[in-house]
Design an enzyme around this catalytic site. Sequence first.
Site, PDB file in Angstrom:
ATOM      1  N   PHE A   1      -0.445  10.332  -7.237  1.00  0.00           N
ATOM      2  CA  PHE A   1      -0.416   8.888  -7.125  1.00  0.00           C
ATOM      3  C   PHE A   1      -1.140   8.241  -8.313  1.00  0.00           C
ATOM      4  CE2 PHE A   1       1.414  10.117  -3.448  1.00  0.00           C
ATOM      5  CZ  PHE A   1       0.586  10.576  -2.450  1.00  0.00           C
TER       6      PHE A   1
ATOM      7  N   TRP B   1       2.244   1.712  -3.375  1.00  0.00           N
ATOM      8  CA  TRP B   1       1.199   2.185  -4.299  1.00  0.00           C
ATOM      9  C   TRP B   1       1.150   3.710  -4.330  1.00  0.00           C
ATOM     10  CZ3 TRP B   1      -3.087   5.276  -3.460  1.00  0.00           C
ATOM     11  CH2 TRP B   1      -4.045   5.327  -4.476  1.00  0.00           C
ATOM     12  N   HIS B   2       1.425   4.316  -3.157  1.00  0.00           N
ATOM     13  CA  HIS B   2       1.308   5.772  -3.061  1.00  0.00           C
ATOM     14  C   HIS B   2       2.383   6.504  -3.840  1.00  0.00           C
ATOM     15  CE1 HIS B   2      -1.590   4.973   0.131  1.00  0.00           C
ATOM     16  NE2 HIS B   2      -1.962   6.217   0.014  1.00  0.00           N
ATOM     17  N   GLY B   3       3.509   5.881  -4.051  1.00  0.00           N
ATOM     18  CA  GLY B   3       4.524   6.586  -4.821  1.00  0.00           C
ATOM     19  C   GLY B   3       5.812   5.822  -4.943  1.00  0.00           C
TER      20      GLY B   3
ATOM     21  N   SER C   1       0.831  -1.208   0.000  1.00  0.00           N
ATOM     22  CA  SER C   1       0.000   0.000   0.000  1.00  0.00           C
ATOM     23  C   SER C   1       0.864   1.256   0.000  1.00  0.00           C
ATOM     24  CB  SER C   1      -0.923  -0.026   1.224  1.00  0.00           C
ATOM     25  OG  SER C   1      -1.422   1.267   1.477  1.00  0.00           O
TER      26      SER C   1
END
Lengths: 329, 482
Positions: free
Chosen positions: B482, B322-324, B319
């Site tokens: 994102f 996923w954000h960056g 997770s």
Amino acid sequence: MFKHTLSAVGFTFYVAVFFAFGIYAIHSIPVEKSQTVLRKTIPGFRAPGRTATIRTLREVNDYPNVDILFLGSSHAYRGFDPRMFQKHHYTSFNLGTTGQTPLNSYYLLKRYINKLNPKLVIYELFPRTLESSDGLESFYDIVTNSYADPTVLQMAFATHSPYAFRYMITSYLERKVKRKLETFKGILQPNETYIPGGYVETTGQGTIESREPKMMHIQSRQLSYLKDIIELLHEHQSKILFVVHPLPQSTLEAFLNYQDISQEINRYLSDLGVNFFDFNLLFPPYPDSNFFDWHHLNIDGVQQFNEQLLTLLLKKHLLPKRRKDQETE
Amino acid sequence: MLFNSFEYLIFLPLVFILYYLLPHRFRALLLLIASYYFYMSWKAEYIILILASTFIDFFIGQRIPLAPSKQAKKRLLAISLIGNLGLLFTFKYLDFFLQSSSELLSLMGLSVNFPKASLILPVGISFYTFQTLSYTIDVYRGLLTPTSNLLRFALYVSFFPQLVAGPIERPSHLLYQFEQKALFNWKETISGLKLILWGLFKKVVIADRLAAFVDVIYDTPDQHSGTYLLVGTLFFSFQIMCDFSGYSDIAIGSARLLGIDLMKNFNRPYAARCFTDFWRRWHISLSTWFRDYVYIPLGGNRASYLIHLRNLFLTFLISGLWHGANYTFVIWGALHGAFIVLEVTTRTARTAFREALEKILPLFVWSCLSWALVFTLTNLTWIFFRANTASDAWIVLTRCMSDVSLLSFDPTQIGLTWLDFVLCCIGIFILEVVQFFERDRLKGDLFATYPLILRWSVLSLLLFAVAFFGVFDYSEFIYFQF
């Protein structure tokens, strides 16, 4: 349906009253240095008279039916000397204002074109003015130094920015409550002289600061306003041509894609059937002694530029027939 | 086109009017054209990526139920996963992967410099990729009958209110709504408008005003004392919450105007008293997506104890990624994973401690202590989320714990004003008051039960705040990156 419509009307009225009290409240609450909360909500708020615009807009009505009208940013009001055109018996007025972009020029023209009724408009098109998508800086300058009218409201909508409306409200409230617009004289620097007709003469040579190299990105919105300006002038049977006055060599070098941008503007204007003369690409560079900062000409630079421009326009037969001559005929 | 822009102010009413004027059979097409126009106003050529995702997953979704064997179904699902995640990897993670590989190789004594791809990240790719994947995965699992209507599926992928930053919708919730005929409803319209106003208030009055402080402080953390870094961190926690939940509210409100219901994405996350609760309140659509498509397939809590803990930690690590494409996001995810694991492992001990505490102190003391701990640790994780580099994050963290004197705080020292600071504090106060009084409202029909004059006063106040205190420098929403 009726119940909802009534509710909507009632709510609108309630909001209007709330806003009126709210604006009064934030206009009354002082924060620091006698500035109000309302004023502090606008970044870059300036009182009237901080630029030459106040004098220019006061004088406009004294110059009906001019032969030549100058438009553009500070490059215009510092770059075109009506006296030099007067020597060739052309009447002119310089409607250049701080940071004026084509968006602002269009609405200024709408406001004054019937009064000024120029035969030719010479527009100083410094490419950097095309980088602003909203023309807010110039809008602030115009609003704060002139009275409200429909074109100002149209300009506010055109900026697509809520700041424009906030600025208008603040500016007019301040003039209503504090000082009237007529009481402002217009502040100039010690080396500046306001010449009637909208020109600000600047003496001395300042330091040409070196600029960080950067790429310019012009906004298509501003280009489309150039088209609107040309169409507006065409309706009034006025001609227009665009120029870029000389810039210091170091400034030109800092704009990494200057030539490409200038050529893009040239192509756009050519397609619209108007002339574009970029003095930075047509003539040898001016010495630094002709500038008082990194992009403005001083009195010597203006003289050279105006002489060069007049010679060019005379050679290409782009100067209009003088009104005086037409009247004599 | 940003939600807080003039263009959206024209776009949304236009779509709304046309939507209800058109017969039902043309509405999906209208919304699809509007959605593509909305997306292409950023970068027109990137519509190709959405079209690619749409066609791949539509046709795979059709083929999966017809596949002769489970292996064949798996192969089709793999094509969808590789296709979508491949696009996401290429545009979002390729340079990060190449740079990390280069650093790893240099640690092993090999000097290799991979060329940078420098691809511009398509806005919303992380969101719509996950949304289309949930379609093919649900079809594969037999939870969903694939649609035969390409138009409606394309709209499911690209529906403009939630296309670029969620909520990440499930096909079972969103797809069928496009088949239903929406009738104009005053109540829903007013409700949608109120939510849009509330979202706009959070974004332009609170988030963008806080951003002025946060950006100054976090851009050069080594130049600020712990006091400013602490204030910057606290402000960031509200900035990101208001920015993202504000976006979600505008998205949900916009969809509600069109008779479409989107899922609630935030539920007062800073009221959480444990990290498990925090993730039931923060970015709900993402956390449930990771639960259903990562955590549960890994085994969830049905594996052994250690594997369960591993699954929890891995889910949050992914997770974070996923954000960056930056180690700071990985650390952020890992920290949340670690806190969740710690909660699970200490559950029995904490319960016992709470029961012992309740014998001597009122119940609210435990609630307050829990809340304070979670809020503090959440802010600690936000340091890594916001900092530009891991070393910047370390500077912030260490100075926040050592060099703090709140009395020395002076916003003028960082080029801002006391008025800005006071407005930020008032904004946060209004936020918390409204959220507290609206806490039981599941559907989010804001202020619906207030007396008329109070309702109108609150709405007028919000409108006034947006008009006169909104920051309209058109800063993008944080989650767009994102």
